[in-house]
Design a protein around this motif. Structure first.
Motif, PDB file in Angstrom:
ATOM      1  N   GLY A  20       0.731  -1.205   0.029  1.00 20.15           N
ATOM      2  CA  GLY A  20       0.139   0.153   0.014  1.00 20.15           C
ATOM      3  C   GLY A  20       0.923   1.299   0.054  1.00 20.15           C
ATOM      4  O   GLY A  20       1.792   1.365  -0.745  1.00 20.15           O
ATOM      5  N   GLU A  21       0.258   2.115   0.911  1.00 14.41           N
ATOM      6  CA  GLU A  21       0.935   3.536   0.959  1.00 14.41           C
ATOM      7  C   GLU A  21       2.523   3.428   1.066  1.00 14.41           C
ATOM      8  O   GLU A  21       3.340   4.106   0.669  1.00 14.41           O
ATOM      9  N   GLU A  22       3.006   2.384   2.085  1.00 10.98           N
ATOM     10  CA  GLU A  22       4.199   2.375   2.614  1.00 10.98           C
ATOM     11  C   GLU A  22       5.130   1.857   1.560  1.00 10.98           C
ATOM     12  O   GLU A  22       6.215   2.498   1.147  1.00 10.98           O
ATOM     13  N   GLN A  23       4.495   1.080   0.447  1.00  9.09           N
ATOM     14  CA  GLN A  23       5.407   0.716  -0.679  1.00  9.09           C
ATOM     15  C   GLN A  23       5.531   1.680  -1.714  1.00  9.09           C
ATOM     16  O   GLN A  23       6.658   1.726  -2.107  1.00  9.09           O
ATOM     17  N   ILE A  24       4.541   2.368  -1.838  1.00 10.40           N
ATOM     18  CA  ILE A  24       4.363   3.631  -2.633  1.00 10.40           C
ATOM     19  C   ILE A  24       5.727   4.769  -2.266  1.00 10.40           C
ATOM     20  O   ILE A  24       6.690   5.205  -2.949  1.00 10.40           O
ATOM     21  N   PHE A  25       5.487   5.027  -0.903  1.00 10.15           N
ATOM     22  CA  PHE A  25       6.717   5.915  -0.416  1.00 10.15           C
ATOM     23  C   PHE A  25       8.036   5.373  -0.400  1.00 10.15           C
ATOM     24  O   PHE A  25       8.728   6.172  -0.935  1.00 10.15           O
ATOM     25  N   VAL A  26       8.112   4.224  -0.207  1.00  9.19           N
ATOM     26  CA  VAL A  26       9.717   3.420  -0.320  1.00  9.19           C
ATOM     27  C   VAL A  26       9.908   3.282  -1.662  1.00  9.19           C
ATOM     28  O   VAL A  26      11.318   3.822  -1.845  1.00  9.19           O
ATOM     29  N   SER A  27       9.120   3.240  -2.698  1.00 12.39           N
ATOM     30  CA  SER A  27       9.442   3.257  -4.009  1.00 12.39           C
ATOM     31  C   SER A  27       9.939   4.660  -4.435  1.00 12.39           C
ATOM     32  O   SER A  27      10.832   4.730  -5.278  1.00 12.39           O
ATOM     33  N   SER A  28       9.127   5.777  -3.895  1.00 11.54           N
ATOM     34  CA  SER A  28       9.631   7.160  -4.505  1.00 11.54           C
ATOM     35  C   SER A  28      11.004   7.483  -3.899  1.00 11.54           C
ATOM     36  O   SER A  28      11.616   8.334  -4.237  1.00 11.54           O
ATOM     37  N   ILE A  29      11.184   6.813  -2.626  1.00  8.27           N
ATOM     38  CA  ILE A  29      12.568   7.165  -2.143  1.00  8.27           C
ATOM     39  C   ILE A  29      13.795   6.560  -2.744  1.00  8.27           C
ATOM     40  O   ILE A  29      14.748   6.903  -2.993  1.00  8.27           O
ATOM     41  N   ILE A  30      13.662   5.280  -3.186  1.00  6.55           N
ATOM     42  CA  ILE A  30      14.720   4.395  -3.830  1.00  6.55           C
ATOM     43  C   ILE A  30      14.560   4.595  -5.355  1.00  6.55           C
ATOM     44  O   ILE A  30      15.564   3.805  -5.866  1.00  6.55           O
ATOM     45  N   LYS A  31      13.775   5.339  -6.088  1.00  8.42           N
ATOM     46  CA  LYS A  31      13.731   5.252  -7.427  1.00  8.42           C
ATOM     47  C   LYS A  31      15.144   5.763  -8.169  1.00  8.42           C
ATOM     48  O   LYS A  31      15.599   5.124  -9.180  1.00  8.42           O
ATOM     49  N   ASN A  32      15.825   6.480  -7.441  1.00  8.06           N
ATOM     50  CA  ASN A  32      17.168   6.911  -8.138  1.00  8.06           C
ATOM     51  C   ASN A  32      18.448   6.116  -7.626  1.00  8.06           C
ATOM     52  O   ASN A  32      19.407   6.658  -7.860  1.00  8.06           O
ATOM     53  N   PHE A  33      18.007   5.012  -6.540  1.00  5.99           N
ATOM     54  CA  PHE A  33      19.267   4.247  -6.238  1.00  5.99           C
ATOM     55  C   PHE A  33      19.656   3.205  -7.137  1.00  5.99           C
ATOM     56  O   PHE A  33      18.790   2.831  -8.186  1.00  5.99           O
ATOM     57  N   ASP A  34      20.838   3.010  -7.404  1.00  6.44           N
ATOM     58  CA  ASP A  34      21.150   1.675  -7.981  1.00  6.44           C
ATOM     59  C   ASP A  34      20.856   0.472  -7.253  1.00  6.44           C
ATOM     60  O   ASP A  34      20.364   0.492  -5.934  1.00  6.44           O
ATOM     61  N   ASP A  35      21.161  -0.837  -8.013  1.00 12.02           N
ATOM     62  CA  ASP A  35      20.657  -2.012  -7.003  1.00 12.02           C
ATOM     63  C   ASP A  35      21.370  -2.126  -6.001  1.00 12.02           C
ATOM     64  O   ASP A  35      20.882  -2.691  -4.900  1.00 12.02           O
ATOM     65  N   GLN A  36      22.843  -1.937  -5.739  1.00 14.78           N
ATOM     66  CA  GLN A  36      23.322  -2.181  -4.728  1.00 14.78           C
ATOM     67  C   GLN A  36      23.020  -1.107  -3.639  1.00 14.78           C
ATOM     68  O   GLN A  36      22.763  -1.593  -2.450  1.00 14.78           O
ATOM     69  N   LYS A  37      22.870   0.111  -3.778  1.00 13.09           N
ATOM     70  CA  LYS A  37      22.137   0.989  -2.694  1.00 13.09           C
ATOM     71  C   LYS A  37      20.812   0.724  -2.311  1.00 13.09           C
ATOM     72  O   LYS A  37      20.443   0.598  -1.279  1.00 13.09           O
ATOM     73  N   ALA A  38      19.938   0.139  -3.435  1.00 15.02           N
ATOM     74  CA  ALA A  38      18.593  -0.324  -3.002  1.00 15.02           C
ATOM     75  C   ALA A  38      18.417  -1.570  -2.011  1.00 15.02           C
ATOM     76  O   ALA A  38      17.886  -1.472  -1.155  1.00 15.02           O
ATOM     77  N   GLN A  39      19.368  -2.510  -2.354  1.00 14.88           N
ATOM     78  CA  GLN A  39      19.461  -3.716  -1.689  1.00 14.88           C
ATOM     79  C   GLN A  39      19.781  -3.255  -0.138  1.00 14.88           C
ATOM     80  O   GLN A  39      19.650  -3.814   0.962  1.00 14.88           O
ATOM     81  N   GLN A  40      20.841  -2.404  -0.056  1.00 18.49           N
ATOM     82  CA  GLN A  40      21.372  -2.002   1.357  1.00 18.49           C
ATOM     83  C   GLN A  40      20.403  -1.216   1.968  1.00 18.49           C
ATOM     84  O   GLN A  40      20.312  -1.296   3.235  1.00 18.49           O
ATOM     85  N   PHE A  41      19.556  -0.482   1.605  1.00 21.19           N
ATOM     86  CA  PHE A  41      18.368   0.197   2.049  1.00 21.19           C
ATOM     87  C   PHE A  41      17.495  -0.730   2.539  1.00 21.19           C
ATOM     88  O   PHE A  41      17.002  -0.588   3.626  1.00 21.19           O
ATOM     89  N   ALA A  42      17.146  -1.700   1.603  1.00 20.50           N
ATOM     90  CA  ALA A  42      16.160  -2.977   2.048  1.00 20.50           C
ATOM     91  C   ALA A  42      16.707  -3.482   3.228  1.00 20.50           C
ATOM     92  O   ALA A  42      15.843  -3.882   4.169  1.00 20.50           O
ATOM     93  N   ASN A  43      18.053  -3.881   3.395  1.00 13.95           N
ATOM     94  CA  ASN A  43      18.416  -4.744   4.567  1.00 13.95           C
ATOM     95  C   ASN A  43      18.113  -3.858   5.820  1.00 13.95           C
ATOM     96  O   ASN A  43      17.972  -4.234   6.691  1.00 13.95           O
ATOM     97  N   VAL A  44      18.586  -2.580   5.758  1.00 14.77           N
ATOM     98  CA  VAL A  44      18.438  -1.919   7.025  1.00 14.77           C
ATOM     99  C   VAL A  44      16.982  -1.434   7.297  1.00 14.77           C
ATOM    100  O   VAL A  44      16.849  -1.511   8.428  1.00 14.77           O
ATOM    101  N   TYR A  45      16.292  -1.046   6.109  1.00 14.19           N
ATOM    102  CA  TYR A  45      14.990  -0.682   6.568  1.00 14.19           C
ATOM    103  C   TYR A  45      14.044  -1.985   7.051  1.00 14.19           C
ATOM    104  O   TYR A  45      13.167  -1.691   7.784  1.00 14.19           O
ATOM    105  N   ARG A  46      14.456  -3.120   6.527  1.00 12.81           N
ATOM    106  CA  ARG A  46      13.891  -4.303   7.141  1.00 12.81           C
ATOM    107  C   ARG A  46      14.017  -4.498   8.774  1.00 12.81           C
ATOM    108  O   ARG A  46      13.096  -4.670   9.381  1.00 12.81           O
TER     109      ARG A  46
END
Length: 116
Positions: free
Chosen positions: A13-39
């Protein structure tokens, strides 16, 4: 550009849209790093709901402590959830409480990863 659904299928839902907008400019490595810390920092709305229900057993405010709202947590604890009215309101708004906390954490994590 990383796909949020592939990185974090547990958010919706909203959380997915919000996180998507935050990481849209991240490369795959930074996005994975974000996901690990955010989780690790994220609070599940169901956990907030369960902790709010514990407030009806006499230990009100735990949901506020785990979302870094120490002042409200102490107030709820000392006043019995402000005579249960605050606990009932939190029971209705548990998704909003979790989303606001998760938004704050996502912004902090994104800023940390951008700075690195």
């Amino acid at each position: 550009m990383a796909n949020v659904y592939e990185l974090m299928p547990e958010i919706m839902g909203e959380e997915q849209i919000f996180v998507s907008s935050i990481i849209k400019n991240f490369d795959d490595q930074k996005a994975q790093q974000f996901a690990n810390v955010y989780r690790t920092r994220r609070r599940d709305p169901q956990t907030i709901l369960l902790l709010t229900l514990v407030g009806f057993l006499g230990i009100a405010g735990i949901q506020r402590f785990i979302t870094d709202r120490m002042g409200l947590g102490i107030l709820y604890l000392l006043t019995g959830g402000i005579c249960m009215i605050g606990t009932i309101i939190d029971l209705i708004n548990y998704k909003k409480i979790a989303f606001e906390y998760n938004q704050k954490q996502a912004m902090e994590i994104a800023a940390m990863i951008r700075a690195a």
